[in-house]
Scaffold this motif. Structure first.
Motif, PDB file in Angstrom:
ATOM      1  N   SER A   1     -44.952  -9.392 -25.265  1.00 14.00           N
ATOM      2  CA  SER A   1     -45.277  -9.524 -26.693  1.00 14.00           C
ATOM      3  C   SER A   1     -44.207  -8.869 -27.555  1.00 14.00           C
ATOM      4  O   SER A   1     -43.716  -9.465 -28.524  1.00 14.00           O
ATOM      5  CB  SER A   1     -46.641  -8.895 -26.986  1.00 14.00           C
ATOM      6  N   LEU A   2     -43.848  -7.628 -27.212  1.00  9.66           N
ATOM      7  CA  LEU A   2     -42.812  -6.927 -27.965  1.00  9.66           C
ATOM      8  C   LEU A   2     -41.470  -7.642 -27.818  1.00  9.66           C
ATOM      9  O   LEU A   2     -40.720  -7.789 -28.793  1.00  9.66           O
ATOM     10  CB  LEU A   2     -42.695  -5.485 -27.479  1.00  9.66           C
ATOM     11  N   GLY A   3     -41.184  -8.104 -26.602  1.00  8.51           N
ATOM     12  CA  GLY A   3     -39.942  -8.836 -26.372  1.00  8.51           C
ATOM     13  C   GLY A   3     -39.872 -10.093 -27.222  1.00  8.51           C
ATOM     14  O   GLY A   3     -38.799 -10.473 -27.709  1.00  8.51           O
ATOM     15  N   GLY A   4     -41.033 -10.743 -27.417  1.00 12.20           N
ATOM     16  CA  GLY A   4     -41.071 -11.938 -28.255  1.00 12.20           C
ATOM     17  C   GLY A   4     -40.722 -11.629 -29.696  1.00 12.20           C
ATOM     18  O   GLY A   4     -39.984 -12.386 -30.348  1.00 12.20           O
ATOM     19  N   ILE A   5     -41.242 -10.511 -30.207  1.00  9.35           N
ATOM     20  CA  ILE A   5     -40.943 -10.112 -31.585  1.00  9.35           C
ATOM     21  C   ILE A   5     -39.451  -9.801 -31.739  1.00  9.35           C
ATOM     22  O   ILE A   5     -38.803 -10.226 -32.704  1.00  9.35           O
ATOM     23  CB  ILE A   5     -41.791  -8.901 -31.985  1.00  9.35           C
ATOM     24  N   LEU A   6     -38.896  -9.059 -30.765  1.00  9.12           N
ATOM     25  CA  LEU A   6     -37.476  -8.727 -30.816  1.00  9.12           C
ATOM     26  C   LEU A   6     -36.614  -9.978 -30.671  1.00  9.12           C
ATOM     27  O   LEU A   6     -35.598 -10.133 -31.367  1.00  9.12           O
ATOM     28  CB  LEU A   6     -37.133  -7.724 -29.709  1.00  9.12           C
ATOM     29  N   ALA A   7     -37.023 -10.879 -29.768  1.00 11.91           N
ATOM     30  CA  ALA A   7     -36.284 -12.126 -29.583  1.00 11.91           C
ATOM     31  C   ALA A   7     -36.324 -12.985 -30.846  1.00 11.91           C
ATOM     32  O   ALA A   7     -35.352 -13.658 -31.186  1.00 11.91           O
ATOM     33  CB  ALA A   7     -36.856 -12.901 -28.400  1.00 11.91           C
ATOM     34  N   MET A   8     -37.450 -12.942 -31.551  1.00 13.01           N
ATOM     35  CA  MET A   8     -37.572 -13.697 -32.791  1.00 13.01           C
ATOM     36  C   MET A   8     -36.579 -13.165 -33.827  1.00 13.01           C
ATOM     37  O   MET A   8     -35.887 -13.951 -34.494  1.00 13.01           O
ATOM     38  CB  MET A   8     -39.000 -13.595 -33.328  1.00 13.01           C
ATOM     39  N   GLY A   9     -36.473 -11.850 -33.948  1.00 10.60           N
ATOM     40  CA  GLY A   9     -35.511 -11.262 -34.873  1.00 10.60           C
ATOM     41  C   GLY A   9     -34.087 -11.611 -34.502  1.00 10.60           C
ATOM     42  O   GLY A   9     -33.262 -11.923 -35.373  1.00 10.60           O
ATOM     43  N   TRP A  10     -33.793 -11.574 -33.193  1.00 16.50           N
ATOM     44  CA  TRP A  10     -32.454 -11.934 -32.725  1.00 16.50           C
ATOM     45  C   TRP A  10     -32.156 -13.406 -33.004  1.00 16.50           C
ATOM     46  O   TRP A  10     -31.059 -13.756 -33.456  1.00 16.50           O
ATOM     47  CB  TRP A  10     -32.359 -11.657 -31.222  1.00 16.50           C
ATOM     48  N   GLY A  11     -33.121 -14.260 -32.752  1.00 18.36           N
ATOM     49  CA  GLY A  11     -32.922 -15.688 -32.978  1.00 18.36           C
ATOM     50  C   GLY A  11     -32.691 -16.016 -34.440  1.00 18.36           C
ATOM     51  O   GLY A  11     -31.845 -16.855 -34.775  1.00 18.36           O
ATOM     52  N   ILE A  12     -33.430 -15.344 -35.333  1.00 21.14           N
ATOM     53  CA  ILE A  12     -33.273 -15.596 -36.768  1.00 21.14           C
ATOM     54  C   ILE A  12     -31.895 -15.161 -37.249  1.00 21.14           C
ATOM     55  O   ILE A  12     -31.229 -15.882 -38.005  1.00 21.14           O
ATOM     56  CB  ILE A  12     -34.370 -14.863 -37.566  1.00 21.14           C
ATOM     57  N   THR A  13     -31.469 -13.984 -36.810  1.00 25.69           N
ATOM     58  CA  THR A  13     -30.221 -13.429 -37.316  1.00 25.69           C
ATOM     59  C   THR A  13     -28.979 -13.947 -36.601  1.00 25.69           C
ATOM     60  O   THR A  13     -27.927 -14.096 -37.210  1.00 25.69           O
ATOM     61  CB  THR A  13     -30.238 -11.893 -37.210  1.00 25.69           C
ATOM     62  N   GLN A  14     -29.101 -14.245 -35.301  1.00 25.94           N
ATOM     63  CA  GLN A  14     -27.914 -14.613 -34.523  1.00 25.94           C
ATOM     64  C   GLN A  14     -27.826 -16.102 -34.202  1.00 25.94           C
ATOM     65  O   GLN A  14     -26.717 -16.630 -34.033  1.00 25.94           O
ATOM     66  CB  GLN A  14     -27.896 -13.816 -33.198  1.00 25.94           C
ATOM     67  N   LYS A  15     -28.940 -16.786 -34.107  1.00 29.45           N
ATOM     68  CA  LYS A  15     -28.936 -18.186 -33.683  1.00 29.45           C
ATOM     69  C   LYS A  15     -29.463 -19.149 -34.746  1.00 29.45           C
ATOM     70  O   LYS A  15     -29.634 -20.329 -34.465  1.00 29.45           O
ATOM     71  CB  LYS A  15     -29.774 -18.338 -32.400  1.00 29.45           C
ATOM     72  N   ASP A  16     -29.706 -18.598 -35.942  1.00 31.43           N
ATOM     73  CA  ASP A  16     -30.187 -19.434 -37.050  1.00 31.43           C
ATOM     74  C   ASP A  16     -31.459 -20.191 -36.682  1.00 31.43           C
ATOM     75  O   ASP A  16     -31.611 -21.374 -36.979  1.00 31.43           O
ATOM     76  CB  ASP A  16     -29.091 -20.428 -37.481  1.00 31.43           C
ATOM     77  N   TRP A  17     -32.380 -19.505 -36.026  1.00 26.97           N
ATOM     78  CA  TRP A  17     -33.643 -20.123 -35.638  1.00 26.97           C
ATOM     79  C   TRP A  17     -34.470 -20.495 -36.863  1.00 26.97           C
ATOM     80  O   TRP A  17     -34.458 -19.805 -37.882  1.00 26.97           O
ATOM     81  CB  TRP A  17     -34.463 -19.150 -34.788  1.00 26.97           C
ATOM     82  N   GLY A  18     -35.223 -21.575 -36.729  1.00 29.05           N
ATOM     83  CA  GLY A  18     -36.195 -21.959 -37.726  1.00 29.05           C
ATOM     84  C   GLY A  18     -37.592 -21.693 -37.206  1.00 29.05           C
ATOM     85  O   GLY A  18     -37.792 -21.072 -36.157  1.00 29.05           O
ATOM     86  N   TYR A  19     -38.595 -22.198 -37.926  1.00 32.69           N
ATOM     87  CA  TYR A  19     -39.982 -21.964 -37.535  1.00 32.69           C
ATOM     88  C   TYR A  19     -40.319 -22.629 -36.194  1.00 32.69           C
ATOM     89  O   TYR A  19     -41.126 -22.105 -35.418  1.00 32.69           O
ATOM     90  CB  TYR A  19     -40.922 -22.483 -38.617  1.00 32.69           C
ATOM     91  N   ASN A  20     -39.702 -23.777 -35.915  1.00 35.40           N
ATOM     92  CA  ASN A  20     -40.032 -24.491 -34.676  1.00 35.40           C
ATOM     93  C   ASN A  20     -39.615 -23.695 -33.444  1.00 35.40           C
ATOM     94  O   ASN A  20     -40.348 -23.651 -32.444  1.00 35.40           O
ATOM     95  CB  ASN A  20     -39.370 -25.871 -34.663  1.00 35.40           C
ATOM     96  N   GLU A  21     -38.435 -23.098 -33.491  1.00 37.91           N
ATOM     97  CA  GLU A  21     -37.971 -22.301 -32.354  1.00 37.91           C
ATOM     98  C   GLU A  21     -38.871 -21.083 -32.130  1.00 37.91           C
ATOM     99  O   GLU A  21     -39.197 -20.739 -30.983  1.00 37.91           O
ATOM    100  CB  GLU A  21     -36.520 -21.838 -32.582  1.00 37.91           C
TER     101      GLU A  21
END
Length: 444
Positions: free
Chosen positions: A243-263
């Motif tokens: 769960s915590l890893g998911g939150i951290l991965a979400m932050g990384w994806g938004i800032t580093q991989k330009d993730w959107g809501y679908n990702e």
């Protein structure tokens, strides 16, 4: 006779009706727009406003705009459902309860420090990725934390959602507000960094102290809390790590991989199912629990869509630019201090029909910067007034679907939320105005 405050659904329907009425009476008009290659966004050309032939919306168009707004917000709706369902599964495995109890035991006798760390963490999330809608899915965690600490849930929401919005509003590095505003005003990104950091630290410290002080239940005391050693175990530990890893991965994806809501939705779909299986809910049990989680979060998702419908109606009526023009025009020729105060409160009012912070920057900064040049004031004041106003209003205005969704998921009535934060909010308002007056000297 006791007055029953309207339900959030009624409040937003009321705003939709008001926006339709406004679109009928306010003259239509628009500014010219050009593509800014630096930001990849369309920006407004100063002194280009022209009235247009009035666009009248029928009642059927107003009603149709409601489902259209929900459809426009479908990506956020899906994110809320999937992440909310995932955390609901985590809660039903028992791992969440155990994790919160272990955290509280770790800080036994130092709950004040725990709450400060929570506020700091969410303010950093707001400062960097403008976290807001993502908090909706964390509400089950907040509810458990509130119960175990015997703290008012409104205080916990204030220390999470409120701190995140404050971080986004006062941060020198928020890409969707401060940094975007700097680019649009053609200012160096590093300019004013020290000033912004000082205001950020002062505002966050005061807000955190007030939220902690207000949240402590009058009937509880530190001695009443029953601290027990808690063993997390490998199974619960793995679920919490995912769960915590998911939150951290979400932050990384938004800032580093330009993730959107679908990702982000896809990530937590996998995490939610995995946690259910690890927690021995079984395939059918996990599916059933996940679907129950959807039911818990659906209203919070719809709230976001209703808020978008307000903006959609104003956009169809072509009156957003008219409102901005009417608010900014009278500021020309005023004394510096009055003009800056007028600009700040104009931005506050604009944020009610334009709940997007980045959208408001794109709409108003290109108009505010020539005004500052005309008055001989630093363009930093155009950026700061917009930055402070948008996120302060995000704590209050019902057209901010993210805020409305968080408090709805937490079971907090809108009027109770406003009553709880209003004095602290007014203090932040005062800090904002004082900092703008200081900025007039700082950047002169």
């Amino acid at each position: 006779m006791k007055f029953n405050f309207p339900h959030p659904f009624v409040i937003l329907l009321g705003f939709i009706l008001l926006s339709w009425i406004a679109a009928y009476f306010i003259p239509s008009g628009s500014f010219e727009r050009i593509l800014d290659e630096a930001t990849g966004r369309e920006i407004v050309v100063a002194d280009s406003f022209q009235e247009k032939e009035k666009t009248h919306l029928g009642i059927e168009e107003m009603v149709v705009s409601i489902p259209e707004g929900i459809i426009l917000g479908s990506d956020i709706l899906v994110l809320i459902l999937i992440i909310g369902g995932a955390f609901y599964v985590v809660e039903k495995t028992g791992a969440l309860q155990v994790g919160v109890e272990a955290l509280i035991y770790r800080f036994r006798g130092n709950n004040f420090i725990l709450l400060i760390l929570i506020s700091l963490a969410f303010s950093i999330a707001g400062a960097t990725i403008a976290m807001q809608e993502e908090i909706i899915a964390m509400v089950p965690v907040l509810l458990v934390l509130s119960k175990k600490l015997e703290y008012d849930i409104k205080s916990i929401v204030g220390l999470t959602l409120g701190s995140s919005l404050l971080g986004a509003g006062f941060s020198p590095i928020n890409p969707f507000n401060g940094l975007l505003g700097q680019k649009l005003a053609e200012l160096d990104v590093a300019e004013g960094l020290v000033f912004r950091l000082l205001v950020f630290v002062i505002a966050l410290s005061i807000w955190t102290f007030l939220m902690i002080r207000k949240g402590k239940s009058e009937s509880s005391s530190q001695e009443q809390l029953n601290f027990k050693p808690t063993t997390i175990g490998w199974r619960n530990g793995l679920i919490l790590t995912l769960s915590l890893g998911g939150i951290l991965a979400m932050g990384w994806g938004i800032t580093q991989k330009d993730w959107g809501y679908n990702e982000m939705s896809a990530l937590f779909l996998v995490i939610g199912i995995s946690c259910g299986l690890i927690g021995k809910l079984g395939i059918n049990g996990t599916a059933k629990t996940y679907s129950e989680g959807f039911g818990e979060m659906i209203f919070a998702g719809v709230i976001v869509g209703l808020a978008r419908a307000v903006y959609l109606i104003l956009e169809k009526g072509q009156i957003i630019d008219s409102v901005i023009f009417a608010l900014f025009s009278p500021l020309e020729g005023l004394p510096d201090q009055i003009a800056v105060v007028g600009l700040f409160f104009s931005q506050c009012l604009i944020h009610i029909p334009v709940p997007s912070t980045s959208g408001q920057n794109v709409l108003t900064i290109p108009l505010a910067t020539p005004l500052m040049d005309l008055l001989g004031i630093s363009r930093q004041l155009a950026v700061l007034s917009t930055q402070y106003a948008t996120n302060l209003m995000d704590m209050l205005t019902p057209t901010n679907g993210g805020m409305m969704a968080v408090i709805a998921a937490a079971g907090v009535q809108y009027q109770d939320w406003i009553r709880f934060i209003i004095k602290s909010w007014l203090m932040l308002l005062g800090i904002s105005l004082i900092s703008l007056f200081i900025a007039l000297i700082w950047f002169s």
